[in-house]
Design a protein around this motif. Structure first.
Motif, PDB file in Angstrom:
ATOM      1  N   ALA A   1     -18.653 -74.184  25.574  1.00 19.82           N
ATOM      2  CA  ALA A   1     -17.447 -73.862  24.796  1.00 19.82           C
ATOM      3  C   ALA A   1     -16.513 -72.971  25.597  1.00 19.82           C
ATOM      4  N   TRP A   2     -17.081 -72.005  26.309  1.00 21.98           N
ATOM      5  CA  TRP A   2     -16.232 -71.097  27.086  1.00 21.98           C
ATOM      6  C   TRP A   2     -15.591 -71.821  28.263  1.00 21.98           C
ATOM      7  N   LEU A   3     -16.339 -72.710  28.910  1.00 29.66           N
ATOM      8  CA  LEU A   3     -15.757 -73.491  30.004  1.00 29.66           C
ATOM      9  C   LEU A   3     -14.635 -74.392  29.485  1.00 29.66           C
ATOM     10  N   GLU A   4     -14.791 -74.914  28.281  1.00 33.89           N
ATOM     11  CA  GLU A   4     -13.713 -75.700  27.672  1.00 33.89           C
ATOM     12  C   GLU A   4     -12.469 -74.839  27.487  1.00 33.89           C
TER      13      GLU A   4
ATOM     14  N   CYS B   1     -12.275 -75.486  36.506  1.00 38.67           N
ATOM     15  CA  CYS B   1     -10.932 -75.334  37.083  1.00 38.67           C
ATOM     16  C   CYS B   1     -10.439 -76.635  37.701  1.00 38.67           C
ATOM     17  N   SER B   2     -11.328 -77.359  38.357  1.00 33.84           N
ATOM     18  CA  SER B   2     -10.932 -78.637  38.966  1.00 33.84           C
ATOM     19  C   SER B   2     -10.506 -79.639  37.902  1.00 33.84           C
ATOM     20  N   LEU B   3     -11.265 -79.706  36.827  1.00 31.48           N
ATOM     21  CA  LEU B   3     -10.919 -80.653  35.761  1.00 31.48           C
ATOM     22  C   LEU B   3      -9.582 -80.302  35.121  1.00 31.48           C
ATOM     23  N   SER B   4      -9.264 -79.032  35.074  1.00 33.18           N
ATOM     24  CA  SER B   4      -8.004 -78.622  34.447  1.00 33.18           C
ATOM     25  C   SER B   4      -6.790 -78.999  35.286  1.00 33.18           C
ATOM     26  N   THR B   5      -6.984 -79.274  36.564  1.00 31.17           N
ATOM     27  CA  THR B   5      -5.842 -79.612  37.409  1.00 31.17           C
ATOM     28  C   THR B   5      -5.356 -81.046  37.222  1.00 31.17           C
TER      29      THR B   5
ATOM     30  N   PRO C   1      -4.443 -79.448  26.981  1.00 31.23           N
ATOM     31  CA  PRO C   1      -5.665 -78.672  26.778  1.00 31.23           C
ATOM     32  C   PRO C   1      -6.787 -79.462  26.111  1.00 31.23           C
ATOM     33  N   ASP C   2      -6.450 -80.380  25.210  1.00 29.94           N
ATOM     34  CA  ASP C   2      -7.493 -81.187  24.569  1.00 29.94           C
ATOM     35  C   ASP C   2      -8.168 -82.117  25.577  1.00 29.94           C
ATOM     36  N   ALA C   3      -7.383 -82.688  26.468  1.00 32.36           N
ATOM     37  CA  ALA C   3      -7.955 -83.549  27.509  1.00 32.36           C
ATOM     38  C   ALA C   3      -8.841 -82.731  28.446  1.00 32.36           C
ATOM     39  N   ALA C   4      -8.422 -81.516  28.779  1.00 38.41           N
ATOM     40  CA  ALA C   4      -9.226 -80.655  29.650  1.00 38.41           C
ATOM     41  C   ALA C   4     -10.565 -80.327  28.979  1.00 38.41           C
ATOM     42  N   ARG C   5     -10.525 -80.024  27.688  1.00 33.70           N
ATOM     43  CA  ARG C   5     -11.777 -79.742  26.956  1.00 33.70           C
ATOM     44  C   ARG C   5     -12.699 -80.959  26.968  1.00 33.70           C
ATOM     45  N   ARG C   6     -12.127 -82.131  26.727  1.00 34.76           N
ATOM     46  CA  ARG C   6     -12.921 -83.363  26.704  1.00 34.76           C
ATOM     47  C   ARG C   6     -13.551 -83.622  28.066  1.00 34.76           C
ATOM     48  N   LEU C   7     -12.799 -83.411  29.127  1.00 35.02           N
ATOM     49  CA  LEU C   7     -13.339 -83.615  30.474  1.00 35.02           C
ATOM     50  C   LEU C   7     -14.491 -82.651  30.764  1.00 35.02           C
TER      51      LEU C   7
END
Length: 179
Positions: free
Chosen positions: A82-85, A150-154, A159-165
């Motif tokens: 959850a925190w990484l999301e 961090c890589s997935l967030s780039t 933000p929803d897509a980043a959480r899903r990834l």
């Protein structure tokens, strides 16, 4: 710091927040100085490097993320995920925070980069809890999960897509279920 110095610093930070929000971490330092109505030397006196400026721009959000990590006390694996999301979502919506959190190409982190240190400490506590609970694969390090989030967030500003990834990728660092 004198009143004019504090005012200059706040003007620089306001300009940087705006331009980094528009252009990302590579926003022109000259444009930031112009928008803040200060000279380049004044900007560099307050922020000797781009990383120092990014660190200051993102500091409040990073502190909130770290406070959230401290408050988590449930299932260690679920808490870490959850925190990484949240980290990935924050990184996806704040262009350039990843630059302030990860080591440079030479692997060096300046000891003054408080964002990196704060995030690293918060992540290490969560990773250690998850390791102690047997939730993570052997050999998974704090830097691994930070680089993952961090890589997935780039790859997205959503933000929803980043959480899903992160949810999808977290399966790769979880320890296999034992019966």
């Amino acid at each position: 710091m004198r009143a004019d110095g504090r005012r200059n610093r706040e003007q620089i930070l306001a300009a940087a927040r705006h331009l980094v929000g528009c252009d990302g971490a590579q926003a022109s330092l000259e444009a930031i100085a112009r928008r803040a109505c200060v000279g380049s030397a004044t900007l560099h006196r307050h922020f000797p490097s781009r990383r120092a400026l990014l660190d200051a721009v993102f500091h409040d959000g990073v502190v909130r993320l770290c406070e959230r990590a401290e408050a988590l006390d449930g299932d260690p694996g679920a808490d870490l995920e959850a925190w990484l999301e949240e980290l990935a979502a924050y990184s996806a919506t704040t262009k350039g925070v990843t630059d302030a959190l990860l080591a440079g190409p030479d692997g060096h982190i300046d000891e003054r980069d408080t964002c990196h240190g704060l995030i690293g400490d918060a992540a290490a506590r969560l990773v250690d809890r998850a390791k102690d609970a047997g939730v993570l694969r052997d050999g998974v390090a704090t830097d691994d999960v930070l680089a993952l989030a961090c890589s997935l967030s780039t790859v997205t500003a959503d933000p929803d897509a980043a959480r899903r990834l992160v949810r999808l990728a977290f399966g790769g660092v979880r320890a296999p279920h034992r019966e």
